[in-house]
Write a protein that holds these residues in place. Structure first.
Motif, short mmCIF file in Angstrom:
data_model
loop_
_atom_site.label_atom_id
_atom_site.label_comp_id
_atom_site.label_asym_id
_atom_site.label_seq_id
_atom_site.Cartn_x
_atom_site.Cartn_y
_atom_site.Cartn_z
N PHE A 213 0.84 -1.20 0.00
CA PHE A 213 0.00 0.00 0.00
C PHE A 213 0.87 1.24 0.00
N SER B 77 0.46 5.72 0.08
CA SER B 77 -0.50 6.81 0.28
C SER B 77 -0.83 7.53 -1.02
N SER B 78 0.02 7.42 -2.03
CA SER B 78 -0.27 8.07 -3.31
C SER B 78 -1.21 7.22 -4.16
N ARG B 79 -0.99 5.90 -4.17
CA ARG B 79 -1.86 5.01 -4.96
C ARG B 79 -3.15 4.68 -4.24
N LYS B 80 -3.14 4.71 -2.91
CA LYS B 80 -4.31 4.41 -2.08
C LYS B 80 -4.79 2.96 -2.25
N GLY C 37 -8.18 -1.41 -1.54
CA GLY C 37 -7.83 -0.05 -1.17
C GLY C 37 -9.04 0.86 -1.12
N ALA C 38 -8.78 2.16 -1.29
CA ALA C 38 -9.84 3.18 -1.22
C ALA C 38 -10.86 2.96 -2.34
N GLY D 37 -6.48 9.71 7.65
CA GLY D 37 -6.39 9.49 6.21
C GLY D 37 -7.68 8.93 5.67
N TYR E 241 -11.46 8.26 4.09
CA TYR E 241 -12.20 8.54 2.86
C TYR E 241 -12.72 9.97 2.92
N TYR F 146 -10.73 5.17 -5.58
CA TYR F 146 -9.55 4.91 -6.41
C TYR F 146 -9.68 3.57 -7.13
#
Length: 199
Positions: A36, A38-41, A70-71, A180, A182, A74
């Motif tokens: 994981f 933080s940029s790709r989420k 992930g998110a 962090g 949603y 995204y």
């Protein structure tokens, strides 16, 4: 279960419906992982099917599958199809995306952490070279994904946090929570805080 607060609930949920980690490690051994960021989420794991898999979202015997979690927003942007409850792949049109994101918003408003899960059936050959860097591998793997579903879990309180917050108040320290989360959850909290400060 071992793992962080995102992974442990997935292991528990799988166990509840009869899918165990031991089973998966035998039938779907992991061959590669993109952690994981933080940029790709999202994160990606690649497994290779050994024998016949009962899981309809996985590739056939000897073939590779990329699993992405992930998110939700995204993940949804990388998907062109979704899997229905019977295992059929259907086009992920705007109406379906709206329906899924409405569910994400509903779960997020209940203070739940929502993770989306998607897959890509790769075949017998991986689409990248061993010498390729992580970003190149990611871009070649995460495209035309199939959205498989969502998992929602509550973040458990960490030991000692409540006591630390209470103690900080007596010391005159202002406590601020940075998350962090949603976007909708973060925005709802911000608006709620502004309303309370005005009234």
């Amino acid at each position: 279960p071992k793992g962080n607060s995102s992974e442990a609930p997935l292991i528990v949920a799988g166990q509840k419906i009869g899918i165990t980690k031991d089973q998966l490690e035998k039938s779907q051994p992991q061959t590669y992982q993109i952690p994981f960021s933080s940029s790709r989420k999202m994160m990606v794991t690649i497994t290779q099917t050994k024998g016949e898999s009962k899981l309809k979202h996985c590739a056939g015997n000897g073939e590779y599958t990329a699993h992405i979690k992930g998110a939700p927003n995204y993940i949804m942007d990388k998907c062109t199809k979704y899997m229905d409850k019977d295992g059929n792949e259907l086009p992920l049109d705007e109406a379906a995306k709206t329906k899924f994101m409405d569910k994400v918003n509903e779960l997020s408003s209940q203070a739940l952490r929502v993770l989306a899960v998607a897959t890509v059936k790769i075949g017998t050959q991986l689409p990248y070279g061993e010498e390729d860097d992580t970003d190149v591998k990611f871009s070649k793997l995460v495209q035309n994904c199939t959205f498989c579903g969502m998992c929602a879990s509550i973040d458990p309180e960490r030991d000692g946090v409540k006591e630390a917050v209470l103690q900080s108040r007596t010391a005159g320290v202002r406590v601020v929570m940075i998350t962090g989360d949603y976007l909708l959850r973060s925005e709802e909290r911000r608006v709620g805080k502004e309303c309370r400060s005005r009234w």
